[in-house]
Design an enzyme around this catalytic site. Structure first.
Site, PDB file in Angstrom:
ATOM      1  N   LYS B  68      41.260  47.962  32.830  1.00 46.58           N
ATOM      2  CA  LYS B  68      41.018  48.633  34.109  1.00 46.58           C
ATOM      3  C   LYS B  68      40.931  50.146  33.894  1.00 46.58           C
ATOM      4  CE  LYS B  68      42.831  48.725  38.867  1.00 46.58           C
ATOM      5  NZ  LYS B  68      43.935  48.297  39.746  1.00 46.58           N
ATOM      6  N   SER B 143      42.305  45.951  43.849  1.00 46.17           N
ATOM      7  CA  SER B 143      41.458  46.972  43.260  1.00 46.17           C
ATOM      8  C   SER B 143      40.968  46.636  41.853  1.00 46.17           C
ATOM      9  CB  SER B 143      42.202  48.295  43.226  1.00 46.17           C
ATOM     10  OG  SER B 143      43.350  48.208  42.404  1.00 46.17           O
ATOM     11  N   SER B 167      46.666  44.083  43.679  1.00 46.23           N
ATOM     12  CA  SER B 167      45.421  44.461  43.017  1.00 46.23           C
ATOM     13  C   SER B 167      45.062  43.636  41.787  1.00 46.23           C
ATOM     14  CB  SER B 167      45.461  45.942  42.631  1.00 46.23           C
ATOM     15  OG  SER B 167      45.218  46.734  43.763  1.00 46.23           O
TER      16      SER B 167
END
Lengths: 477, 481
Positions: B68, B143, B167
């Site tokens: 990420k 996210s 997330s």
């Protein structure tokens, strides 16, 4: 400057610069001789993703200070974020303490304006991180640009806050001298390094609002800044202008204070607990730190008086700097303690101050040697002072200059008895007029003859001894 | 579909890491998902060639992993999908990256996300939204949407995400894969760009429970650079096949029916009840439990997250790194303009709200109160998961399957509501996993299992037993073929 109408409180920022690493990262604290921004890492630069880790030694040092300042120690540490934007603050918040400072309710004794001991109350002692350093191109209010040096960013700071107990710039100065002295005794602080101690001061006249004066970086600066501020506030009052609550910046070069913001512009720092640090139960550390606390100035002074039989004034002077006190103890163990106290406190310290150097530039061995020569009558007092000055002024290798060599090289050895007697006989013979005056009852005429003796021995005779011998000779004749 | 274990078997059998990674890059370049912000082609291929020359050992030897974009990678641009971090290349690796490298993994790139992890759909990214491989018109969740989409579409065998309020689990649910939010403190946050420090954890996204456990094993454990991290007992892989016999599952009544459970899609609710029956069939028992403060969770979560974010994001001023615009003016105007241009609207909204919540006079009313609610919610979980209660809890991960791109982005509140089942877990700090448990109109549904603090072993064991007894994790999205 003391008028009884002046109220002063101090906030002193003390760098715990005897620590080897910064407060939240492993960066070295030894940056003073380095280029800007060479003692930094992702943590103290606040790069994205980095986290603070508490330097446990820093907490221990802080507890040491809080205890020495007679504070109550909190059970647990709690750190907060103080949020504000400034280019010297790379995270845009400072990790500091807020409503649970490490220590509270302390005090220290200073010599007050009236010469008496005075207790100055300490509100709180708390830990925080130092921001970086801004270097302005010119003065703060006119600089075209500024540069940032993050070397000192993240250094462990202690903020020591006093109650408004100080009544004059001189008292403020003597508080700071005492504080510095205690910190150096605790071995947590070296006051000789740049930025080691920075002072903010709250100052007001009775019945008036206070001004906070920031950016004072020396003990001398405090006296000057506060004296300026008192004059400024008094003359404003005389002109009928009321002091408003404001923050002023001390401009050291111009020795004036400049208003930088008023109360209406005060910050909202949005304090909240730092989520990246876990609370530490420091109450458990206190007994150990307390047990290892070194002897502090007041205790040392009392011990010097009792143990070495010296005058209180001498003891106070000797203990006002840890290095001087240690020097004295080394010497006093090998030389008559009272003679040593007088020579170190009255002569050596004066010579050091005059040259603005510290006592590590002088060897205790040399002091012992000098005192021993004095005691054995090998040199006169005048000669001893000369030896001390010569050694202090010697710029080369210290091992080359010993008191004995200085005495030899400069011919400072006290003249032997025979030589002095010979000089006395010669002087009496040469000074017919003075001898006649003496005989006529003018006792003072003897001083002239002693002067001749001193000249003949090039100062190596003891003046008292010469005086006695001259008198003897005159009375014999 | 790419599995870690299959890749490793291929490498052991003499396959070339360079070829394998090259074919992944080929696939990523052809992809329509927009799952990656940056591909670390040079770094990854060089490491693959090294591996091919003299293979090293390690639990993840030769395995490509996607990261990420909020996790710092030395030498690879890390932007958090924000314009304000344009050009920022971290000079250091996050702890989890060091751990992955020590276990032999190869970092292949940085995945798309909501800007600074603020979102539930990956639509707030400066680089544009990532698409859901099951339906390109839909969001992958957020996210960590890029990480989830990449894994689901076979563009990486596994990925790291971060989970502040759901997330990792949300995108895992929307993309039909496995995602774990570890216990707060189990994985070091050193190197994770902070959104809300007291809530977030890094965790794995993978195709199945075993692959996820493998990555968990690598990244968890104490790191002296994160004061909130603790020692890990590990044992996630070895405890995997213990079954669920004797375990009691708690079903929080507040998550079904009235209250926060009201907006739940009927298909989602049905799938979760089917899962509960399946667990019972496998030898577990279940009972209804209560988490009475659930209805306050969302409000408390957003106040805490936004408050912390307002402080965390204050450092981005373009002065030392990141976005720089034209000619510099005075410092104040320069950084104000950079922040105005560098942050997207959702980030600005959260900074403003967080700043407000922390302001003098409001701190007690908002932040302090939210912390108190948080304590109550934590106690809810501790009570429900106490020795007399349940061993684990079962809930839906998301109230509904993946929604359409653009459907909710204009209505922040309806978007925040999507986090209603995931957010309480972060407030309590307990671990949770999301794994596939069915489909609604061809879109994956996620089952959330929640465990006791630091009891990841039971969590993974239960998830594995369920997975072994169901086919959902084997389904492959159209986009992959």
């Amino acid at each position: 400057m003391a008028g009884g109408d002046v109220i002063i409180g101090l906030e002193v920022h003390v760098q715990l610069n005897r620590l080897r690493s910064k407060l939240f990262c492993g960066c070295s604290t030894d940056y003073h001789a380095s280029d800007p921004n060479t003692h930094t890492c992702p943590v103290c630069l606040g790069l994205p993703g980095t986290l603070p880790v508490m330097n446990r030694r820093a907490v221990e040092y802080a507890i040491r200070v809080a205890l020495a300042l007679n504070c109550e120690i909190q059970g647990e540490t709690l750190f907060y974020r103080k949020n504000y934007y400034y280019p010297d603050l790379p995270k845009a918040f400072q990790i500091t303490q807020y409503d649970f400072p490490l220590g509270m309710g302390g005090s220290i004794l200073i010599k007050g304006e009236d010469g008496e001991e005075k207790k100055i109350r300490i509100t709180r002692v708390h830990m925080e991180e130092d921001p970086g350093r801004l270097v302005h191109a010119g003065t703060i209010d006119r600089a075209k640009y500024s540069m940032v040096d993050y070397n000192r960013c993240g250094m462990a700071l202690l903020e020591v806050v006093t109650e408004p107990d100080l009544r004059s710039p001189k008292e403020a100065r003597s508080f700071l001298d005492k504080l510095r002295n205690i910190l150096e005794y605790l071995d947590v602080f070296d006051g000789g390094l740049e930025g080691a101690m920075r002072i903010d001061s709250n100052i007001s006249l009775v019945g008036g609002e206070r001004a906070e004066v920031k950016n004072i970086s020396s003990h001398k600066g405090v006296e000057k800044a506060l004296a300026y501020e008192i004059t400024r506030q008094r003359s404003a009052r005389r002109r009928g202008v009321a002091q408003v609550q404001e923050t002023r910046h001390y401009d050291e070069l111009r020795a004036i204070t400049v208003s930088i913001r008023t109360k209406e512009e005060a910050h909202d720092y949005r304090y909240f607990p730092e989520p990246d640090l876990v609370p530490m139960r420091i109450a458990d550390w206190v007994p150990e730190v307390e047990a290892e606390l070194p002897e502090l100035p007041d205790a040392k002074r009392e011990r010097f008086v009792a143990e070495y039989g010296i005058a209180d004034d001498h003891a106070r002077s000797l203990t006002s700097e840890i290095r001087v006190a240690n020097f004295y103890e080394v010497v006093a163990k090998r030389a008559p303690s009272r003679l040593a106290a007088a020579w170190i406190a009255d002569v050596l310290k004066g010579e050091l101050n005059y040259r603005d150097i510290t006592i590590d530039k002088f060897s205790p061995d040399h002091m012992v040697e000098i005192l021993s020569m004095l005691e054995g009558g090998k040199i006169t007092e005048k000669g001893a002072v000369e030896v001390i000055r010569t050694i202090l002024d010697h710029s080369g290798d210290l091992s080359e200059v010993t008191p004995t060599r200085v005495v030899e090289a400069k011919g400072l050895a006290r003249a032997g008895n025979d030589a002095v007697k010979a000089a006395v006989r010669a002087a009496v013979e040469e000074s017919a007029q003075a001898v006649a005056d003496y005989r006529a009852g003018n006792e003072k005429a003897i001083n002239f003859i002693v002067g001749v003796v001193m000249k003949k021995t090039r100062g190596r005779a003891d003046p008292g001894e010469a005086n006695r011998l001259v008198k003897e000779t005159l009375d014999e004749i | 579909m790419v599995m870690i274990r299959e890749l490793q078997e291929g490498l052991f059998a003499g396959g070339s890491a360079e070829e394998m990674i090259n074919s992944l890059f080929e696939k990523i370049r052809r992809s329509r998902l927009n799952a990656y912000n940056h591909i670390a082609e040079d770094q990854a291929l060089e490491r693959a060639r090294e591996f091919d020359r003299s293979p090293w050992e390690g639990s993840l030897a030769g395995v490509p992993i996607a990261i990420k974009d909020s996790i710092s990678t030395r030498g690879i641009e890390t932007n958090c999908s924000s314009r304000i971090l344009s050009g920022y290349v971290p000079p250091y690796d996050a702890h989890v990256i060091e751990r992955l490298k020590e276990e032999g993994a190869i970092i292949i790139g940085k995945t798309n996300m909501d800007e600074f992890a603020m979102g539930t759909s990956t639509e707030t990214s400066y680089f544009g939204p990532t698409k859901n491989p099951w339906d390109l018109d839909r969001v992958p969740g957020g996210s960590s949407g890029g990480s989830a989409a990449a894994v689901a579409a076979g563009e990486a065998p596994a990925a790291l995400g971060s989970d502040t309020g759901g997330s990792i689990r949300g995108p895992a649910s929307f993309c039909g894969i496995v995602g774990i939010k570890p216990t707060y403190g189990l994985v070091s946050r050193y190197g994770l760009v902070s959104y809300a420090n007291s809530l977030e954890q890094i965790g794995p996204l993978a195709m199945d429970v075993e692959d996820a456990a493998l990555v968990m094993e690598a990244i968890s454990g104490h790191d002296p650079r994160d004061s909130t991290s603790v020692k890990s007992e590990g044992g996630y892989l070895s405890g995997l096949n213990g079954g669920v016999e004797g375990l009691t599952f708690g079903v929080p009544k507040e998550y079904f029916g009235e209250g926060v459970g009201e907006g739940v899609d009927p298909e989602v609710e049905r799938s979760v009840w089917d899962a509960i029956s399946k667990l019972e069939e496998l030898g577990a028992s279940w009972k209804m439990v209560s988490l009475p403060h659930t209805k306050y969770a969302l409000a408390a979560y957003y106040i805490i997250a936004m408050s912390e974010a307002s402080s965390n994001l204050a450092r981005f001023d373009g002065l030392r790194y990141g976005l720089r615009l034209g000619a510099d003016q005075d410092w104040h105007s320069t950084f104000s303009e950079i922040r105005a241009a560098g942050f997207g609207p959702e980030v600005k909204r959260r900074i403003l709200l967080g700043t407000y919540a922390l302001s003098a006079g409001y701190y007690g009313r908002y932040y302090l109160k939210a912390l108190k609610v948080r304590t109550l919610i934590k106690q809810d979980f501790e009570r429900a998961l106490s020795s007399g209660g349940a061993d684990l809890l079962v809930t839906p991960t998301m109230p509904f399957p993946a929604f359409k791109i653009g459907e909710r982005i204009e209505d922040p509140l309806s978007l925040y509501m999507a986090d209603v089942f995931t957010v309480p877990i972060n407030l309590a700090g307990v671990p949770a996993i999301s794994l596939p448990c069915g489909f609604a109109d061809g879109l994956p549904i996620g089952l959330q299992i929640i465990g006791r603090h630091f009891d990841e072993v039971s969590l993974l064991r239960a998830a594995k037993a369920y997975e072994d007894a169901t086919p959902y994790h084997e389904a492959v999205p159209k986009e992959v073929i």
